[in-house]
Design a protein around this motif. Sequence first.
Motif, PDB file in Angstrom:
ATOM      1  N   ALA A  42      35.591  44.760  40.774  1.00  0.00           N
ATOM      2  CA  ALA A  42      35.469  43.115  40.272  1.00  0.00           C
ATOM      3  C   ALA A  42      34.207  42.501  40.012  1.00  0.00           C
ATOM      4  N   SER A  71      41.405  43.556  38.605  1.00  0.00           N
ATOM      5  CA  SER A  71      41.111  42.266  39.232  1.00  0.00           C
ATOM      6  C   SER A  71      42.000  42.571  40.832  1.00  0.00           C
ATOM      7  N   ALA A  74      39.472  40.811  42.688  1.00  0.00           N
ATOM      8  CA  ALA A  74      39.148  39.668  42.369  1.00  0.00           C
ATOM      9  C   ALA A  74      39.964  38.382  42.669  1.00  0.00           C
ATOM     10  N   PHE A  79      34.932  35.758  45.127  1.00  0.00           N
ATOM     11  CA  PHE A  79      33.630  35.436  44.123  1.00  0.00           C
ATOM     12  C   PHE A  79      32.819  34.395  44.822  1.00  0.00           C
ATOM     13  N   SER A  96      39.462  39.770  33.461  1.00  0.00           N
ATOM     14  CA  SER A  96      40.163  41.072  33.754  1.00  0.00           C
ATOM     15  C   SER A  96      41.091  41.280  32.809  1.00  0.00           C
TER      16      SER A  96
END
Length: 322
Positions: A42, A71, A74, A79, A96
């Motif tokens: 990711a 993903s 993700a 993040f 993605s």
Amino acid sequence: MSQHANPIQTLLRDVPFMVIDGALATELEALGCDLNDSLWSARLLSEAPETIRQVHQAYFEAGADCAITASYQATIPGFVQAGLTEQEARTLITRSVTLAVEARDAVWQPESGRPKPLVAASVGPYGAYLADGSEYRGGYDLDRAGLIDFHRERLALLLEAGADLLAVETLPSLDEALAITDLLAEHPGAQAWITFSAKDGAHISDGTPITECARALAGLPGVAAVGVNCTALAHIEPLIEVIKQACDLPVLVYPNSGEEYDPATKTWHPAKCGHTQSAPSGLIQGAAAWLAAGASGIGGCCRTTPDDIRALALWREKLTRD
């Protein structure tokens, strides 16, 4: 998409089984990417999106009917922990899907006679966000309500980005699968496949019998298929057989290459001889038995490559001719 449109069943009208793509991370590493990071592949949604697109395109060119997006790991909290803003995280999650759609559109031509390949947006388990290996154990510190909250926004973003369906994969527990199906009810018409990681030929990673999982998911709105991924080759055939006994949904299998992973050293090693003597040595060696057992989709997970998927697609082509 209508509430009853199952994109996998639609595809299966034209092919004997769906060819799913292979490992994304393995191919990214082969192209020189360093994935030694809690975000895994990711991270490259920000740093090297064109390389992700390149890998998706390689799988479509190899004959895959479906790409699974980057993903899996993700998530917005993941993040943010890596230093991005929430809005940047949302942008990358959406990206993605866009990358896989762009790769498909670069390869597929409507006049080709080839069924239009699908883009399946990967939804990894809560354990993937924790990055501690718990997607192979279960036993989370979140209850079902907490899992629903964890998955809610990412699920919505992936669906809004234009994925054909969700690939809810490597789940270690039925509770997490049911949390996802609760969320699908918030998106009428949304479709998802749900695949578990399995510890043997009858149980998923937290020890729940896979027959119990298949029965619980059968008939729930939005569940397009069930199956197993990221699982040893030796367990695939018996797992298909018990799932087929428990439900009528399409069964998808995309096992690992046959090598064994050492979570302590985070390295892969050749499978030990002895306990896997009867196991197939790879996807193409197992495909006929898996198809006979009732699989509707076959692909690869860790350590598989576009060459593996090309061999699978060519084998299917020969089946169709014969």
